[in-house]
Scaffold this motif. Structure first.
Motif, PDB file in Angstrom:
ATOM      1  N   HIS A 134     -39.295 -17.185 -23.474  1.00 18.55           N
ATOM      2  CA  HIS A 134     -40.596 -18.222 -23.095  1.00 18.55           C
ATOM      3  C   HIS A 134     -42.238 -18.073 -23.985  1.00 18.55           C
ATOM      4  O   HIS A 134     -42.939 -18.614 -23.164  1.00 18.55           O
ATOM      5  CB  HIS A 134     -40.478 -18.787 -21.949  1.00 18.55           C
ATOM      6  N   CYS A 180     -38.543 -25.512 -17.671  1.00 16.87           N
ATOM      7  CA  CYS A 180     -39.137 -24.542 -18.619  1.00 16.87           C
ATOM      8  C   CYS A 180     -40.237 -25.821 -18.670  1.00 16.87           C
ATOM      9  O   CYS A 180     -39.522 -26.954 -20.062  1.00 16.87           O
ATOM     10  CB  CYS A 180     -39.262 -23.368 -19.308  1.00 16.87           C
ATOM     11  N   HIS A 184     -41.507 -22.630 -27.381  1.00 13.88           N
ATOM     12  CA  HIS A 184     -40.999 -21.539 -26.835  1.00 13.88           C
ATOM     13  C   HIS A 184     -39.985 -21.263 -27.966  1.00 13.88           C
ATOM     14  O   HIS A 184     -39.179 -21.411 -28.398  1.00 13.88           O
ATOM     15  CB  HIS A 184     -40.707 -21.601 -25.739  1.00 13.88           C
TER      16      HIS A 184
HETATM   17 ZN    ZN Z   1     -39.468 -22.154 -21.925  1.00 12.35          ZN
END
Ligand code: ZN
Length: 304
Positions: A159, A173, A178
């Motif tokens: 990430h 998330c 990412h």
């Molecule tokens: Zn992420």
């Protein structure tokens, strides 16, 4: 109980891999069962059954590799994306239930610890391990010690942003661009389907590339170049001697990913890392998380 055996548990999203592990990382007995995710109670019960199955008087400690954030000071889980844990006192619960010291760690950290102790990272003080499966796991050994923030438990290397405002992440998330959505088996499957139709997946893509298909090779090289962006940044942050690549996708696609990844990595990395970092294939395969959880157990035992 002479402290020579421990149970390591690799708690995955679909299965629990448990084993009795020695201090040299040998698995002497193993047991596998499904991960039940309908409730926290049934998940904890499956974990207990996995340990029960292997428990014997020679087992001195337990170690758990968990795929989500942990508070290592309190031994509690935070809320997780893939598992129904909600602020659960996992370390205390298992220690009381089995009367043994319990160690917890992030599952990707556990895999890195195993490779560092008995796998491809033996004898190295600084390494970064990237596990490329369906998702991306990251583990770091820094200056001879596993990298463990007190809250969070691991290095969330999947990430980090490699493309500003890029592809969205999945699950909880909220990030964009990412590393994870660019370099996993899932990313490869999506690219394969776009190029070769809905029946294709990462495995088909790798096979086509192995057979010399130029389009497949280009797709995998592009995935590799994104991976190289992440690796170059990790080289600059952690100054690793080794970057280990593991995971089902990472190992299977190695020959197609790594030349492009290394090229980009060496462009992005500063001196001396640019010249010194080596990219190496992980050695322990799918047992890494389980063996590493065993080492985490011995760590808890020896800290007593
Ligand atoms: Zn992420």
């Amino acid at each position: 109980m002479d402290g020579s055996h421990a149970i390591g548990v690799d708690l995955g999203g679909t299965k629990i891999l448990a084993g009795v592990v020695t201090r040299t990382g040998e698995i002497v007995r193993r047991h596998e069962r499904p991960t039940l995710t309908d409730s926290q109670d049934s998940l904890v019960r499956e974990l207990e059954l996995a340990v029960d199955e292997l428990m014997s008087p020679d087992v001195a400690a337990l170690g758990l590799g968990v795929p989500g954030p942990l508070d290592l000071r309190t031994g509690r889980t935070f809320d997780m994306v893939n598992l129904p844990f909600h602020d659960f006192p996992l370390r205390e619960h298992m220690a009381e239930r089995f009367g043994r010291p319990v160690g917890l760690d992030n599952d990707a950290n556990a895999a890195a610890i195993a490779e560092w102790r008995v796998g491809a990272g033996r004898g190295v003080d600084d390494l970064v391990m990237l596990t490329l499966g369906t998702g991306l796991g990251g583990g770091v050994i820094s200056n001879g010690t596993p990298f463990r923030p007190a809250r969070g438990a691991g290095a969330e290397l999947g990430h980090v942003v490699i493309v500003h405002d890029g592809r969205p992440c999945q699950g909880s998330c909220t990030g964009r661009g990412h590393l994870e959505p660019y370099v996993t088996g899932l990313a490869a499957t999506k690219a394969a389907q776009a190029a070769f139709g809905p029946e294709a997946d990462a495995r088909v893509l790798i096979r086509l590339a192995d057979d010399g298909d130029e389009q497949a090779r280009t797709i995998l090289a592009e995935i590799g170049s994104y991976l190289g962006s992440g690796m170059g940044s990790f080289a600059n942050i952690f100054a690793p001697e080794l970057i280990l690549i593991g995971g089902g996708f990472g190992v299977a696609a190695w020959a197609h990913l790594i030349p492009a990844a290394e090229h980009v990595m060496r462009r992005e990395a500063l001196r001396p890392m640019r010249d010194t970092v080596r990219v190496v294939r992980a050695e322990l395969g799918t047992d890494a998380g389980l063996i590493g959880a065993g080492f985490v157990a011995f760590e808890a035992l020896d800290a007593q």
